[in-house]
Design a protein around this motif. Structure first.
Motif, PDB file in Angstrom:
ATOM      1  N   PRO A  38       7.133   3.330   9.275  1.00  0.00           N
ATOM      2  CA  PRO A  38       6.663   2.319   9.849  1.00  0.00           C
ATOM      3  C   PRO A  38       7.192   2.028  11.404  1.00  0.00           C
ATOM      4  O   PRO A  38       8.208   2.788  11.776  1.00  0.00           O
ATOM      5  CB  PRO A  38       7.327   1.082   8.855  1.00  0.00           C
ATOM      6  CG  PRO A  38       8.489   1.801   8.533  1.00  0.00           C
ATOM      7  CD  PRO A  38       8.058   3.203   8.068  1.00  0.00           C
ATOM      8  N   ARG A  49      -1.372   0.477   5.270  1.00  0.00           N
ATOM      9  CA  ARG A  49      -0.632  -0.565   5.473  1.00  0.00           C
ATOM     10  C   ARG A  49       0.637  -0.174   6.391  1.00  0.00           C
ATOM     11  O   ARG A  49       0.957  -1.042   7.359  1.00  0.00           O
ATOM     12  CB  ARG A  49       0.201  -1.261   4.240  1.00  0.00           C
ATOM     13  CG  ARG A  49      -0.904  -1.930   3.382  1.00  0.00           C
ATOM     14  CD  ARG A  49      -0.062  -2.278   1.961  1.00  0.00           C
ATOM     15  NE  ARG A  49      -0.860  -3.306   1.433  1.00  0.00           N
ATOM     16  CZ  ARG A  49      -0.578  -3.736  -0.061  1.00  0.00           C
ATOM     17  NH1 ARG A  49       0.421  -2.991  -0.629  1.00  0.00           N
ATOM     18  NH2 ARG A  49      -1.363  -4.571  -0.622  1.00  0.00           N
ATOM     19  N   LEU A  52      -0.918   0.156   9.933  1.00  0.00           N
ATOM     20  CA  LEU A  52      -1.371  -1.259  10.344  1.00  0.00           C
ATOM     21  C   LEU A  52       0.144  -1.960  10.977  1.00  0.00           C
ATOM     22  O   LEU A  52       0.288  -2.477  12.212  1.00  0.00           O
ATOM     23  CB  LEU A  52      -1.966  -2.206   9.546  1.00  0.00           C
ATOM     24  CG  LEU A  52      -3.330  -1.705   9.137  1.00  0.00           C
ATOM     25  CD1 LEU A  52      -3.948  -2.694   8.233  1.00  0.00           C
ATOM     26  CD2 LEU A  52      -4.339  -1.511  10.570  1.00  0.00           C
ATOM     27  N   GLN A  53       1.221  -1.728  10.104  1.00  0.00           N
ATOM     28  CA  GLN A  53       2.425  -2.171  10.419  1.00  0.00           C
ATOM     29  C   GLN A  53       3.053  -1.510  11.700  1.00  0.00           C
ATOM     30  O   GLN A  53       3.308  -2.185  12.621  1.00  0.00           O
ATOM     31  CB  GLN A  53       3.353  -1.963   9.198  1.00  0.00           C
ATOM     32  CG  GLN A  53       4.787  -2.901   9.390  1.00  0.00           C
ATOM     33  CD  GLN A  53       5.959  -1.954  10.426  1.00  0.00           C
ATOM     34  OE1 GLN A  53       5.446  -0.896  10.860  1.00  0.00           O
ATOM     35  NE2 GLN A  53       6.794  -2.724  10.633  1.00  0.00           N
ATOM     36  N   LEU A  56       0.617  -3.106  14.814  1.00  0.00           N
ATOM     37  CA  LEU A  56       0.556  -4.256  14.945  1.00  0.00           C
ATOM     38  C   LEU A  56       2.015  -5.260  15.014  1.00  0.00           C
ATOM     39  O   LEU A  56       2.048  -6.436  15.642  1.00  0.00           O
ATOM     40  CB  LEU A  56      -0.011  -5.266  13.866  1.00  0.00           C
ATOM     41  CG  LEU A  56      -1.700  -4.961  13.832  1.00  0.00           C
ATOM     42  CD1 LEU A  56      -2.275  -5.359  12.372  1.00  0.00           C
ATOM     43  CD2 LEU A  56      -2.332  -5.320  15.075  1.00  0.00           C
ATOM     44  N   ALA A  57       3.039  -4.674  14.318  1.00  0.00           N
ATOM     45  CA  ALA A  57       4.249  -5.300  14.292  1.00  0.00           C
ATOM     46  C   ALA A  57       5.003  -5.684  15.718  1.00  0.00           C
ATOM     47  O   ALA A  57       5.540  -6.657  15.842  1.00  0.00           O
ATOM     48  CB  ALA A  57       5.421  -4.564  13.283  1.00  0.00           C
ATOM     49  N   TRP A  97      10.929   2.380   2.293  1.00  0.00           N
ATOM     50  CA  TRP A  97       9.702   2.443   3.022  1.00  0.00           C
ATOM     51  C   TRP A  97       8.551   3.058   2.134  1.00  0.00           C
ATOM     52  O   TRP A  97       7.448   2.658   2.141  1.00  0.00           O
ATOM     53  CB  TRP A  97       9.631   3.239   4.509  1.00  0.00           C
ATOM     54  CG  TRP A  97      10.502   2.534   5.442  1.00  0.00           C
ATOM     55  CD1 TRP A  97      11.246   1.542   5.333  1.00  0.00           C
ATOM     56  CD2 TRP A  97      11.159   3.388   6.407  1.00  0.00           C
ATOM     57  NE1 TRP A  97      12.153   1.275   6.337  1.00  0.00           N
ATOM     58  CE2 TRP A  97      11.990   2.550   7.188  1.00  0.00           C
ATOM     59  CE3 TRP A  97      10.972   4.545   7.075  1.00  0.00           C
ATOM     60  CZ2 TRP A  97      12.717   2.683   8.436  1.00  0.00           C
ATOM     61  CZ3 TRP A  97      11.594   4.916   8.251  1.00  0.00           C
ATOM     62  CH2 TRP A  97      12.521   4.022   8.841  1.00  0.00           C
ATOM     63  N   VAL A 142      10.502  -4.493   8.358  1.00  0.00           N
ATOM     64  CA  VAL A 142       9.272  -3.755   8.275  1.00  0.00           C
ATOM     65  C   VAL A 142       8.757  -4.547   6.937  1.00  0.00           C
ATOM     66  O   VAL A 142       7.371  -4.853   7.057  1.00  0.00           O
ATOM     67  CB  VAL A 142       9.753  -2.517   7.460  1.00  0.00           C
ATOM     68  CG1 VAL A 142       8.627  -1.818   7.062  1.00  0.00           C
ATOM     69  CG2 VAL A 142      10.442  -1.533   8.528  1.00  0.00           C
ATOM     70  N   SER A 159       7.088  -7.921   8.566  1.00  0.00           N
ATOM     71  CA  SER A 159       5.781  -7.601   9.527  1.00  0.00           C
ATOM     72  C   SER A 159       4.743  -7.329   8.624  1.00  0.00           C
ATOM     73  O   SER A 159       3.606  -7.636   8.915  1.00  0.00           O
ATOM     74  CB  SER A 159       6.232  -6.708  10.275  1.00  0.00           C
ATOM     75  OG  SER A 159       6.789  -5.501  10.076  1.00  0.00           O
ATOM     76  N   THR A 160       4.944  -6.389   7.701  1.00  0.00           N
ATOM     77  CA  THR A 160       3.888  -6.050   6.877  1.00  0.00           C
ATOM     78  C   THR A 160       3.185  -7.133   6.033  1.00  0.00           C
ATOM     79  O   THR A 160       2.024  -7.370   6.011  1.00  0.00           O
ATOM     80  CB  THR A 160       4.285  -4.868   5.639  1.00  0.00           C
ATOM     81  OG1 THR A 160       4.891  -3.666   6.395  1.00  0.00           O
ATOM     82  CG2 THR A 160       3.117  -4.266   5.050  1.00  0.00           C
ATOM     83  N   ILE A 217       0.857  -9.364   8.502  1.00  0.00           N
ATOM     84  CA  ILE A 217      -0.308  -8.597   8.615  1.00  0.00           C
ATOM     85  C   ILE A 217      -1.226  -8.950   7.296  1.00  0.00           C
ATOM     86  O   ILE A 217      -2.385  -9.088   7.572  1.00  0.00           O
ATOM     87  CB  ILE A 217      -0.121  -7.083   8.911  1.00  0.00           C
ATOM     88  CG1 ILE A 217       0.691  -7.046  10.387  1.00  0.00           C
ATOM     89  CG2 ILE A 217      -1.479  -6.448   8.822  1.00  0.00           C
ATOM     90  CD1 ILE A 217       1.223  -5.709  10.431  1.00  0.00           C
TER      91      ILE A 217
END
Ligand SMILES: [Zn+2]
Lengths: 205, 91
Positions: A108, A178, A181-182, A185-186, B9, B41, B44-45, B48
């Motif tokens: 991430p 995911r 995208l994180q 986009l984060a 993660w 983490v 933010s996930t 989204i």
């Protein structure tokens, strides 16, 4: 019998007009499924129309053991694969069925000084557009799983079934999608929190 | 035993879906209490995923529904629904 099952019986008995009502709740799902395969809006719309026509012609073969919407998604995926095969044949490319997993790190974005993003920042049109673009840029095998699970909200079992994958592969691909995208986009979400002006300095100055 | 961030993660997606076992969930939650990075983490996930599940994010093209139903209407007039061999064979 469910309202859906009842509609289907009546359509098969000759009230064909009711097919409009039957598919109305599924239009969005079918379109987004097609978009996850075709990537281009016009092609996705075309595939949606073809899939709905096929569903109509094959309605008698719907057994009711799956949800009608899931059955439609399966028809749509088949229709998209058919279109992709024809397109590839025309350009003499071999068809990559998208079975290859990607190697490499799926990590991430690590952000320091993260604070909760207020709802009003998430609601911005620019943020939504960034999300749509990021999903569109995912490798196809991840985009397909992500679309079914996190946009259309099918469960793992349904997703595995329509894509012909094991539940485990679905979970791995979803996890990777995911994280991708994180990562993408984060940082955008974080910048959005600090205000529109700083985030869009290139378009506002 | 303390979990490393990388380990958290690896399970972030299963954790969000609630499909990790109780022991691992507790360990992840203990880690999150003191780790700002993993909290960011996760947070933010989740943001989204809220956005991608929101119907306003992915919109249908303008006129999509009208065009679809117009095309269907042509088909419905001339043909009964049913067991078209070609299409059912593909399912
Ligand atoms: Zn951590």
């Amino acid at each position: 019998m469910s309202a859906e099952g009842d509609l289907i019986q009546r359509i098969l008995a000759g009230e064909t007009e009711l097919f409009h009502d039957l598919i109305r709740p599924c239009e969005r799902m079918v379109y987004l499924t097609a978009l996850s395969m075709m990537k281009d809006e016009a092609e996705a719309e075309d595939a949606t129309q073809e899939a709905m026509l096929k569903a109509y012609r094959a309605l008698r073969s719907f057994q009711g053991e799956a949800k009608f919407s899931t059955w439609l998604v399966a028809i749509t995926l088949n229709e998209c694969r058919r279109k992709l095969r024809i397109a590839k044949r025309a350009t003499f490319e071999s068809l990559d069925e998208g079975g290859t997993e990607y190697e490499g790190e799926f990590t991430p974005a690590v952000l320091t000084d993260w604070r909760e993003v207020p709802l009003e920042a998430l609601e911005r049109k620019e943020i939504r557009q960034a999300v749509v673009a990021a999903v569109g840029e995912l490798p196809p095998i991840y985009r397909q799983v992500f679309t079914l699970r996190d946009i259309e909200e099918l469960d793992v079992r349904e997703t595995a079934e329509v894509l012909g994958l094991s539940a485990n592969v679905v979970k791995v691909r979803l996890h990777r999608a995911r994280l991708l995208l994180q990562k993408r986009l984060a940082p955008i979400l974080k910048a959005a929190r600090t205000g529109r002006r700083r985030f869009f300095w290139w378009s506002t100055t | 035993m303390r979990l490393k961030c990388e380990h958290v993660w690896n399970y972030i997606s299963d954790y969000i879906d609630g499909s990790v076992d109780a022991q691992l969930r507790d360990e992840i939650e203990k880690h999150l209490e003191h780790c700002e990075i993993c909290t960011a983490v996760l947070d933010s996930t989740r943001n989204i995923l809220v956005l991608t599940a929101d119907e306003r994010t992915f919109e249908l093209p303008v006129g999509f529904s009208e065009r679809l139903h117009a095309r269907l209407a042509e088909e419905l007039v001339g043909h009964t629904a049913g067991g078209d061999a070609d299409s059912s064979a593909e399912l």
